[in-house]
Design an enzyme around this catalytic site. Structure first.
Site, mmCIF file in Angstrom:
data_model
loop_
_atom_site.group_PDB
_atom_site.id
_atom_site.type_symbol
_atom_site.label_atom_id
_atom_site.label_comp_id
_atom_site.label_asym_id
_atom_site.label_seq_id
_atom_site.Cartn_x
_atom_site.Cartn_y
_atom_site.Cartn_z
ATOM 1 N N LEU A 94 -12.819 3.831 11.281
ATOM 2 C CA LEU A 94 -12.006 4.946 10.883
ATOM 3 C C LEU A 94 -10.758 4.862 10.683
ATOM 4 C CD1 LEU A 94 -14.345 5.455 12.935
ATOM 5 C CD2 LEU A 94 -13.307 7.578 13.659
ATOM 6 N N GLN A 108 -13.813 10.221 3.595
ATOM 7 C CA GLN A 108 -13.968 11.570 4.118
ATOM 8 C C GLN A 108 -12.768 12.366 3.660
ATOM 9 O OE1 GLN A 108 -12.147 11.387 8.189
ATOM 10 N NE2 GLN A 108 -13.139 13.195 8.729
ATOM 11 N N GLY A 142 -11.640 15.220 11.992
ATOM 12 C CA GLY A 142 -11.936 14.603 13.183
ATOM 13 C C GLY A 142 -12.795 13.398 13.146
ATOM 14 N N ASP A 202 -6.550 1.820 13.305
ATOM 15 C CA ASP A 202 -5.203 1.673 13.772
ATOM 16 C C ASP A 202 -5.004 0.417 14.800
ATOM 17 O OD1 ASP A 202 -6.052 3.097 15.915
ATOM 18 O OD2 ASP A 202 -4.631 4.692 15.409
ATOM 19 N N LYS A 260 12.898 -20.077 -10.741
ATOM 20 C CA LYS A 260 11.677 -19.354 -11.146
ATOM 21 C C LYS A 260 10.686 -19.768 -12.041
ATOM 22 C CE LYS A 260 10.238 -16.229 -14.034
ATOM 23 N NZ LYS A 260 10.392 -15.897 -15.275
ATOM 24 N N HIS A 303 24.142 -27.029 -7.439
ATOM 25 C CA HIS A 303 25.135 -25.937 -7.399
ATOM 26 C C HIS A 303 25.085 -24.954 -8.682
ATOM 27 C CE1 HIS A 303 27.491 -29.611 -6.577
ATOM 28 N NE2 HIS A 303 27.265 -29.843 -7.785
ATOM 29 N N TYR A 330 20.558 -21.878 -12.925
ATOM 30 C CA TYR A 330 19.194 -20.679 -13.050
ATOM 31 C C TYR A 330 18.189 -21.680 -13.932
ATOM 32 C CZ TYR A 330 15.975 -17.803 -14.284
ATOM 33 O OH TYR A 330 14.672 -16.905 -14.791
ATOM 34 N N ASN A 365 19.241 -34.248 -13.560
ATOM 35 C CA ASN A 365 20.407 -33.704 -13.125
ATOM 36 C C ASN A 365 20.664 -32.293 -13.612
ATOM 37 O OD1 ASN A 365 22.802 -34.074 -11.189
ATOM 38 N ND2 ASN A 365 23.462 -33.651 -13.057
ATOM 39 N N ASN A 413 15.982 -18.173 -20.953
ATOM 40 C CA ASN A 413 14.573 -18.103 -21.182
ATOM 41 C C ASN A 413 14.315 -16.542 -21.796
ATOM 42 O OD1 ASN A 413 15.489 -16.569 -18.547
ATOM 43 N ND2 ASN A 413 13.419 -17.069 -17.523
HETATM 44 C C1 UD1 Z 1 -9.175 9.244 19.645
HETATM 45 C C2 UD1 Z 1 -10.216 9.648 20.760
HETATM 46 C C3 UD1 Z 1 -9.841 9.444 22.354
HETATM 47 C C4 UD1 Z 1 -9.279 8.372 22.365
HETATM 48 C C5 UD1 Z 1 -8.309 7.640 21.368
HETATM 49 C C6 UD1 Z 1 -8.121 6.277 21.556
HETATM 50 C C7 UD1 Z 1 -11.501 11.337 19.631
HETATM 51 C C8 UD1 Z 1 -11.810 13.024 19.544
HETATM 52 N N1 UD1 Z 1 -10.487 10.961 20.654
HETATM 53 O O1 UD1 Z 1 -8.245 10.208 19.845
HETATM 54 O O2 UD1 Z 1 -10.864 9.904 23.386
HETATM 55 O O3 UD1 Z 1 -8.635 8.119 23.732
HETATM 56 O O4 UD1 Z 1 -8.920 7.756 20.194
HETATM 57 O O5 UD1 Z 1 -6.901 5.740 20.956
HETATM 58 O O6 UD1 Z 1 -12.143 10.804 18.947
HETATM 59 N N2 UD1 Z 1 -9.628 9.527 11.990
HETATM 60 C C9 UD1 Z 1 -10.305 9.529 10.429
HETATM 61 N N3 UD1 Z 1 -10.557 10.901 10.187
HETATM 62 C C10 UD1 Z 1 -10.337 11.850 11.039
HETATM 63 C C11 UD1 Z 1 -9.637 11.713 12.101
HETATM 64 C C12 UD1 Z 1 -9.206 10.536 12.492
HETATM 65 O O7 UD1 Z 1 -10.682 8.690 9.821
HETATM 66 O O8 UD1 Z 1 -10.640 13.158 10.635
HETATM 67 C C13 UD1 Z 1 -9.102 8.114 12.247
HETATM 68 C C14 UD1 Z 1 -7.664 7.892 12.154
HETATM 69 O O9 UD1 Z 1 -7.189 7.358 11.048
HETATM 70 C C15 UD1 Z 1 -7.624 6.877 13.353
HETATM 71 C C16 UD1 Z 1 -8.754 7.128 14.315
HETATM 72 O O10 UD1 Z 1 -9.592 7.835 13.469
HETATM 73 O O11 UD1 Z 1 -7.812 5.416 12.846
HETATM 74 C C17 UD1 Z 1 -8.439 7.818 15.556
HETATM 75 O O12 UD1 Z 1 -7.917 9.047 15.302
HETATM 76 P P1 UD1 Z 1 -6.809 9.614 15.953
HETATM 77 O O13 UD1 Z 1 -6.325 10.978 15.681
HETATM 78 O O14 UD1 Z 1 -5.872 8.456 16.366
HETATM 79 O O15 UD1 Z 1 -7.522 9.910 17.608
HETATM 80 P P2 UD1 Z 1 -6.952 10.125 18.767
HETATM 81 O O16 UD1 Z 1 -6.260 11.631 18.863
HETATM 82 O O17 UD1 Z 1 -5.999 9.233 19.268
#
Ligand code: UD1
Ligand code: CA
Length: 475
Positions: free
Chosen positions: A21, A86, A91, A116, A363, A375, A378, A389, A398
């Protein structure tokens, strides 16, 4: 397909996907690069993530869900992953929904992970998948136990240890907030069941988002949902802001440095030294303070690097000294001495026992063995032979403002101080170029080339000019 591993576990021919994600913006980083591309020891987080799955014994295919600044990911990771998009970030549940059309093998399983989280190892990834398969889980949720559960989703279990649901911190009751076992956002799930349940997730009343965490409650009534507790919380740590990025980087830096020192690398003030995960540094190397070794650099034994030096994606051979200098995408031969204050870049190849000294820039050039540019020189777009030398202040000219041209220099060439070689130009073997010359035409083997005005001396001019009397006694 890692056939043998599946045979061992009695589940032949099932495909394992990794679903990453990475569509979110990472608002808290306040950076114009997407959060999952943020560098940790000069390597983007997503590179750590993708490499992990390339090294895993089980994962066959990685699917990367991108959205915010998706061009970055297409540019850097094409051919290594399958992309899903997406468009609007609604979410984590919605993100997974945008990718499930790629899960062709309905019997296989998917390892879901946030983009991440850089430090989860391939070994732990495989351990999680193995346990999921061995225990016959339908869904495995990876958890961790924290004294301070912060903003993480809380794991709610029944008395037998079956996970019932995950409650997000925002939505949790006071009692639920006391739970110390939290969601890492790492899951393994059977594909058929993921496909069946992902569409049943309702949007959250409070945030309007579709929570992937809701899949746990949807499945727990009829299916086996297990927990895998991860003890090393660095492996599950996600990066949400610059402070967390720095903490992870410090941790990783220290881990790499400790490993190198225990393997025979000497480090002066290791807290000031940053070595990338992909660099190879042999025992017997000394690294001095404020030094950065980046990318896939290789430093061979008995070299001394630093202080105040940056080496990027370069190969440094044995017994080389580099001090107060920058070397990028280049190779330095055995026993050469670079610096202080030298800059070598753009695929330059420096031979053995060469001196590239104070304020010299090289380069896109090759310099043969036993040469000197001690010393203020370039050297650009140049092919120089052995025992050349380059005098102080010599320049290969260049660039004419439009195009770049090449300088070719043979073996045993002595270039005097303050010489300009106007490229394109060819200097044969055994040549001397007189100091102060501007050379515009090729020079043949064995010659001396002088290209400057002959000196003219006007005796006693000084005294006439200033109307002074010459003191013959030389006082
Ligand atoms: C999420 C979890 C939480 C957990 C936590 C751990 C959910 C609802 N919650 O929360 O239970 O404890 O991770 O770190 O899942 N992302 C998307 N698209 C979206 C939203 C997020 O790709 O629409 C990706 C983000 O880029 C990220 C990852 O999902 O890499 C997590 O998203 P983030 O918003 O950090 O989740 P948390 O709020 O930390
Ligand atoms: Ca000059």
């Amino acid at each position: 397909m890692h056939y043998n591993n599946y045979i061992k576990l009695g589940v032949v021919n099932l495909k394992t996907y990794a679903l990453v994600l990475a569509a979110g913006k990472g608002t808290r980083m306040k950076s114009n690069i997407p959060k999952c591309a943020f560098p940790i020891l000069d390597k983007p987080i997503i590179e750590y993530v993708v490499e992990r799955f390339e090294k895993s014994k089980y994962v066959d295919e990685t699917i990367l869900i991108v959205g915010y600044k998706k061009e970055y990911f297409y540019e850097h990771l094409s051919n290594r992953v399958i992309f899903a998009e997406q468009i609007e970030q609604k979410g984590t549940g919605h993100a997974v929904k945008c990718a499930i059309h790629h899960l062709e093998d309905k019997e296989g399983q998917t390892f879901i992970v946030p983009g991440d989280v850089p430090l989860l190892t391939p070994e732990l990834t495989d351990e999680i998948i193995e346990k999921h398969l061995k225990e016959g889980n339908d869904l495995t949720v990876c958890t961790m136990i924290l004294d301070d559960p912060l903003q993480y989703g809380r794991i709610i279990k029944d008395s037998k240890g079956q996970v019932l649901k995950i409650v997000e911190h925002k939505n949790a009751t006071k009692k639920e907030r006391l739970v110390k076992e939290v969601n890492t956002s790492i899951y393994v799930v059977k594909n058929g069941l993921l496909l069946e349940h992902i569409n049943k997730i309702q949007h959250n009343e409070l945030t309007e988002e579709y929570y992937l965490t809701d899949i746990v409650e949807l499945m727990s009534a009829n299916y086996k949902v297990g927990a895998f507790v991860i003890e090393d919380t660095y492996q599950t740590a996600g990066i949400n802001d610059n402070k967390q990025a720095s903490a992870i980087e410090e941790y990783l830096k220290e881990k790499i440095n400790n490993k190198l020192m225990l393997n025979g690398v000497t480090m002066e003030s290791p807290q000031t030294i940053r070595v990338s995960v992909d660099a190879v540094i042999e025992p017997g190397v000394t690294i001095k303070q404020n030094t950065i070794i980046n990318g896939k650099s290789i430093i061979k034994k008995n070299s001394i690097i630093g202080p105040n030096t940056t080496i990027m994606n370069s190969k440094i051979d044995e017994e080389v000294i580099v001090e107060d200098s920058v070397i990028a995408n280049s190779t330095i031969g055995e026993k050469s001495y670079v610096g202080p204050f030298a800059h070598i870049r753009d695929l330059s190849v420096i031979g053995k026992n060469v001196r590239v000294g104070n304020f010299t820039e090289v380069k896109n050039s090759t310099i043969g063995d036993d040469s000197f540019a001690s010393h203020h020189a370039y050297i650009g777009d140049t092919k120089a032979g052995k025992r050349v030398n380059f005098g102080c202040g010599s320049v290969t000219v260049n660039f004419d403002g439009k195009e770049k041209y090449q300088t070719v220099i043979g073996n045993d060439v002595f270039i005097g101080c303050n010489v300009n070689l106007i490229a394109p130009i060819k200097i044969d073997d055994d040549v001397i170029i007189a100091a102060g010359s501007t050379i515009t035409e090729d020079v043949k083997k064995g010659s001396l080339a002088i290209a400057r005005n002959r000196q003219e001396v006007k005796e006693d001019f000084y005294y006439k000019h200033f109307n002074k009397i010459k003191n013959e006694n030389n006082k």
